[in-house]
Design a protein around this motif. Structure first.
Motif, short mmCIF file in Angstrom:
data_model
loop_
_atom_site.label_atom_id
_atom_site.label_comp_id
_atom_site.label_asym_id
_atom_site.label_seq_id
_atom_site.Cartn_x
_atom_site.Cartn_y
_atom_site.Cartn_z
N SER A 169 3.84 -0.14 7.26
CA SER A 169 3.45 -0.56 8.60
C SER A 169 4.64 -0.57 9.57
O SER A 169 4.48 -0.29 10.75
N ASN A 195 9.43 0.46 1.45
CA ASN A 195 8.19 -0.12 1.98
C ASN A 195 8.50 -1.49 2.60
O ASN A 195 7.63 -2.19 3.07
N ILE A 216 2.20 -8.74 9.84
CA ILE A 216 1.29 -8.04 8.93
C ILE A 216 1.05 -6.59 9.36
O ILE A 216 0.47 -5.82 8.62
N GLU A 230 9.41 -4.33 -7.13
CA GLU A 230 8.64 -5.26 -6.29
C GLU A 230 9.13 -6.69 -6.53
O GLU A 230 9.23 -7.12 -7.67
N GLY A 272 -2.13 -1.70 8.91
CA GLY A 272 -3.51 -1.63 8.43
C GLY A 272 -3.58 -0.90 7.11
O GLY A 272 -2.64 -0.19 6.72
N PHE A 273 -4.71 -1.07 6.42
CA PHE A 273 -4.84 -0.51 5.07
C PHE A 273 -4.80 1.01 5.06
O PHE A 273 -3.97 1.63 4.41
N VAL A 296 15.29 -5.74 -4.35
CA VAL A 296 16.45 -4.89 -4.04
C VAL A 296 17.27 -5.66 -3.02
O VAL A 296 16.75 -6.19 -2.05
N ASN A 300 0.82 -1.22 0.00
CA ASN A 300 0.00 0.00 0.00
C ASN A 300 0.85 1.26 0.00
O ASN A 300 0.65 2.16 -0.82
N ALA A 301 1.78 1.35 0.95
CA ALA A 301 2.54 2.58 1.12
C ALA A 301 3.52 2.79 -0.04
O ALA A 301 3.73 3.93 -0.48
N HIS A 312 -10.26 -7.26 5.37
CA HIS A 312 -11.48 -7.66 6.07
C HIS A 312 -12.43 -6.48 6.20
O HIS A 312 -13.62 -6.62 6.01
N GLN A 313 -11.90 -5.34 6.58
CA GLN A 313 -12.75 -4.15 6.69
C GLN A 313 -11.88 -2.92 6.42
O GLN A 313 -10.90 -2.69 7.13
N HIS A 372 8.84 -10.13 5.13
CA HIS A 372 8.97 -9.49 6.44
C HIS A 372 9.39 -10.50 7.51
O HIS A 372 8.82 -11.61 7.57
N ALA A 411 -6.23 -10.17 2.22
CA ALA A 411 -6.08 -9.47 3.50
C ALA A 411 -7.25 -8.59 3.93
O ALA A 411 -7.46 -8.42 5.13
N GLY A 441 1.38 -6.04 -2.11
CA GLY A 441 1.87 -6.58 -0.83
C GLY A 441 0.76 -7.42 -0.20
O GLY A 441 0.29 -8.38 -0.81
N CYS A 442 0.31 -7.04 0.99
CA CYS A 442 -0.84 -7.75 1.60
C CYS A 442 -2.09 -7.56 0.74
O CYS A 442 -2.95 -8.45 0.70
C1 LIG Z 1 -4.32 -11.84 6.23
C2 LIG Z 1 -4.29 -10.37 6.51
C3 LIG Z 1 -5.44 -9.72 6.94
C4 LIG Z 1 -5.44 -8.34 7.18
N1 LIG Z 1 -6.62 -7.70 7.47
C5 LIG Z 1 -6.65 -6.34 7.51
C6 LIG Z 1 -7.89 -5.61 7.60
O1 LIG Z 1 -8.97 -6.16 7.55
N2 LIG Z 1 -7.85 -4.26 7.71
C7 LIG Z 1 -6.68 -3.58 7.71
O2 LIG Z 1 -6.68 -2.35 7.78
N3 LIG Z 1 -5.48 -4.24 7.63
C8 LIG Z 1 -5.44 -5.59 7.50
N4 LIG Z 1 -4.25 -6.25 7.34
C9 LIG Z 1 -3.00 -5.50 7.48
C10 LIG Z 1 -2.66 -4.69 6.23
O3 LIG Z 1 -2.96 -5.44 5.09
C11 LIG Z 1 -1.17 -4.32 6.25
O4 LIG Z 1 -0.82 -3.72 7.48
C12 LIG Z 1 -0.80 -3.36 5.13
O5 LIG Z 1 -1.34 -3.80 3.89
C13 LIG Z 1 0.71 -3.27 5.01
O6 LIG Z 1 1.04 -2.39 3.97
P1 LIG Z 1 2.52 -1.91 3.74
O7 LIG Z 1 2.46 -0.67 2.93
O8 LIG Z 1 3.26 -1.83 5.03
O9 LIG Z 1 3.20 -3.01 2.79
P2 LIG Z 1 3.19 -4.60 2.75
O10 LIG Z 1 1.84 -5.08 2.38
O11 LIG Z 1 3.82 -5.14 3.96
O12 LIG Z 1 4.09 -4.85 1.48
C14 LIG Z 1 5.49 -4.64 1.42
C15 LIG Z 1 5.94 -4.93 0.01
O13 LIG Z 1 7.35 -4.76 -0.10
C16 LIG Z 1 7.87 -5.79 -0.94
N5 LIG Z 1 9.30 -5.95 -0.63
C17 LIG Z 1 9.83 -6.25 0.58
N6 LIG Z 1 11.17 -6.31 0.50
C18 LIG Z 1 11.49 -6.02 -0.81
C19 LIG Z 1 12.73 -5.91 -1.53
N7 LIG Z 1 13.91 -6.10 -0.93
N8 LIG Z 1 12.69 -5.62 -2.86
C20 LIG Z 1 11.48 -5.42 -3.50
N9 LIG Z 1 10.30 -5.51 -2.86
C21 LIG Z 1 10.30 -5.80 -1.53
C22 LIG Z 1 7.03 -7.00 -0.56
O14 LIG Z 1 7.09 -8.02 -1.55
C23 LIG Z 1 5.65 -6.38 -0.43
O15 LIG Z 1 4.96 -6.36 -1.66
C24 LIG Z 1 -4.23 -7.61 7.05
C25 LIG Z 1 -3.07 -8.26 6.60
C26 LIG Z 1 -3.10 -9.62 6.31
C27 LIG Z 1 -1.88 -10.30 5.75
#
Ligand SMILES: Cc1cc2nc3c(=O)[nH]c(=O)nc-3n(C[C@H](O)[C@H](O)[C@H](O)COP(=O)(O)OP(=O)(O)OC[C@H]3O[C@@H](n4cnc5c(N)ncnc54)[C@H](O)[C@@H]3O)c2cc1C
Length: 495
Positions: free
Chosen positions: A468, A274, A438, A33, A474-475, A245, A13-14, A57-58, A433, A55, A40-41
């Motif tokens: 995160s 991210n 998550i 990526e 969270g989303f 990376v 997301n971020a 849910h809400q 991670h 991922a 990601g999630c």
């Molecule tokens: C099963 C599940 C249920 C969830 N339910 C909810 C919900 O209902 N509501 C809610 O708000 N949140 C929920 N969450 C949490 C939420 O999805 C996450 O907190 C949020 O999406 C994390 O986003 P992020 O930007 O930190 O990146 P992430 O989703 O953690 O993604 C990081 C990205 O970086 C990439 N990456 C990492 N290292 C490298 C590298 N060296 N080179 C290239 N790419 C790399 C990874 O492949 C990944 O795509 C849930 C998560 C899961 C897994």
């Protein structure tokens, strides 16, 4: 001249909102990526006739028409994707069940929720109304504090209640443990039990969903991730998938680019990561980590991961007995015991059941239903499972989630057509991670915005952190974090 103005590591997301914000402001940006899809999630995958949501849910932060919240009217409009997303509203927050003790559906409306509690637990109308008033006040003043309001102008209610454990506040307002469970149920979204979770965190979460409603997305979170990526590409951004990376390069103490896992080097004066914090700092080459960063990393705790059973069911939600999109089923009122169980293989003591066809998101064919069962779980225990034992262990544990689900939807096992199981090892594999976490670090009192500010200050010129691990999981928080970090970077460049 550098190859790019900015490089973004990771398309979660971020990472996505950071890349799109940068590119749309004219900064030449490369998004990298390691997986083969954006999100990601926030992704989905296919099994047979079904698409499975990974991922979401809400979703918070959307708001209804006429009362939009920051995602609908703010971020998604800024990225030009608001009209490309179809939001699907959940009209109830959730149904909270403890078999034989509690079965309460909480409507996504303050007054209707008070009525629902009074109907189930007569004599609690005033207490609930007062509790909701406290919750609104604490949330209001917490947001004011987050936005930098001077401490002397903040109402004392925030200092009196904000950092108290949720359990203490629920105990002050209610006698019946079942009401406390029903109102505190979102603690599982935050990963800390009511005895440890600060009241202000639960207050903010409940407020967000009551006031601005919980949402799903037609096409799942993947539709949103793809829309943000499209906005980035249409603005002229470059993306590469299936490439990780492996190093962040520096020159004279300043970030100078990245090295990819195929050995290619790409230059840029700014890198937004991210990826996990310890991984990001560990990838830095040619620079000693400042003591302040080493001290910070050394005192943090890897957060919780999740165990998910995705199911494609050959029956409608009504046939299966689903009345709400979201149902929490707990074994009993002992939340501390449930939290402790996340570090073991003992049968799941609490699950979140998401039924994606009560208000359909389009992932199941007509007459069928996509349902996921989830419990949080720390990743470490899975490291000790021998590869030869892994399949047996994950299906055995998944059965314990199904046992709990059967208490609200008897016979659900008979309707299973497709099934897939994600363990914390799955999260580790797909997200990269540590611990398969998550939400990044544990979301407890010592890790939050009051005491840590990883996002604002990396101590390495040219390195920026979004996601995160650097803030709140969270989303909504991560979507907003990416855009915020990008805007901060752009402002610094313009200064
Ligand atoms: C099963 C599940 C249920 C969830 N339910 C909810 C919900 O209902 N509501 C809610 O708000 N949140 C929920 N969450 C949490 C939420 O999805 C996450 O907190 C949020 O999406 C994390 O986003 P992020 O930007 O930190 O990146 P992430 O989703 O953690 O993604 C990081 C990205 O970086 C990439 N990456 C990492 N290292 C490298 C590298 N060296 N080179 C290239 N790419 C790399 C990874 O492949 C990944 O795509 C849930 C998560 C899961 C897994």
């Amino acid at each position: 001249m550098n190859d790019y103005d900015a490089i973004v590591i990771g398309a979660g997301n971020a990472g996505l909102t950071a890349a799109a914000t940068l590119q749309r402001a004219g900064a030449r940006t490369l998004l990298l990526e390691r997986h083969n899809v954006p999100g990601g999630c926030g992704t989905s995958f296919r099994r047979g006739r079904f698409e499975f949501e990974v991922a979401l849910h809400q979703l918070s932060g959307v708001g209804v028409e006429g009362q939009p919240m920051s995602l609908r009217e703010g971020l998604f409009q800024q990225l030009g994707i608001a009209d490309k997303l179809e939001f699907v509203q959940e009209h109830d927050l959730y149904r909270a069940v403890i078999p034989g003790q509690l079965d309460l559906t909480l409507p996504a409306d303050w007054d209707a929720a008070i009525d629902a509690i009074e109907a189930e637990f007569p004599g609690n109308r005033d207490r609930t109304a007062k509790f909701f008033e406290l919750l609104k006040k604490v949330t209001f003043w917490q947001i004011a504090a987050m936005r930098g309001m001077p401490v002397e102008q903040i109402d004392p209610v925030l200092f009196e209640y904000g950092l108290r454990p949720l359990k203490a506040v629920l105990d002050e307002y209610f006698d019946d443990d079942r009401i406390k469970v029903a109102l505190g149920m979102y603690w599982t979204y935050l990963g800390q039990p009511p005895s440890k979770l600060r009241f202000q965190d639960l207050a903010l979460t409940l407020f967000a969903y009551f006031e601005f409603k919980p949402w799903h997305l037609r096409g799942g979170s993947q539709a949103m991730s793809t829309a943000i990526l499209d906005a980035f590409l249409q603005a002229g951004g470059d993306v590469r998938f299936n490439i990780a990376v492996e190093a962040i390069l520096t020159d004279a103490g300043q970030v100078s680019g990245v090295r990819l896992d195929d050995g290619t080097e790409v230059t840029a004066s700014d890198v937004v990561s991210n990826a996990a914090l310890p991984i990001t700092y560990g990838m830095l080459e040619g620079i000693d980590l400042p003591a302040v960063v080493r001290d910070d990393l050394g005192t943090r705790r890897i957060g919780v991961s999740g165990f998910v059973l995705h199911m494609g069911l050959d029956a409608t939600p009504a046939e299966l007995g689903f009345t709400t999109s979201t149902t929490f089923v707990n074994m009993d009122t002992d939340d501390d015991r449930t939290y402790d169980a996340w570090r073991s293989f003992q049968p799941a003591r609490g699950i979140c059941v998401s039924s994606y066809d009560v208000a359909p998101i389009g992932f199941a064919p007509t007459g069928a239903t996509h349902v996921s069962l989830m419990t949080l779980q720390y990743g470490d225990i899975w490291r000790n499972v021998a590869p030869s034992e892994y399949a047996r262990a994950k299906f055995a544990y998944a059965e314990t989630l199904l046992d709990l689900c059967e208490t609200v939807t008897p016979g659900i096992r008979d309707a299973i057509e497709e099934v897939d199981v994600a363990t914390p090892l799955t999260m580790m594999r797909y997200l990269g991670h540590p611990g398969g976490t998550i939400y990044g670090y544990d979301q407890d009192a010592t890790e939050n915005w009051l005491f840590r500010n990883s996002e604002r200050e990396t101590h390495i010129p040219g390195l920026h952190l979004a996601g995160s691990w650097a803030g709140i999981g969270g989303f909504q928080p991560t979507l907003e974090a990416g855009a915020r970090v990008a805007r901060r970077l752009l402002r610094a460049k313009a200064a």
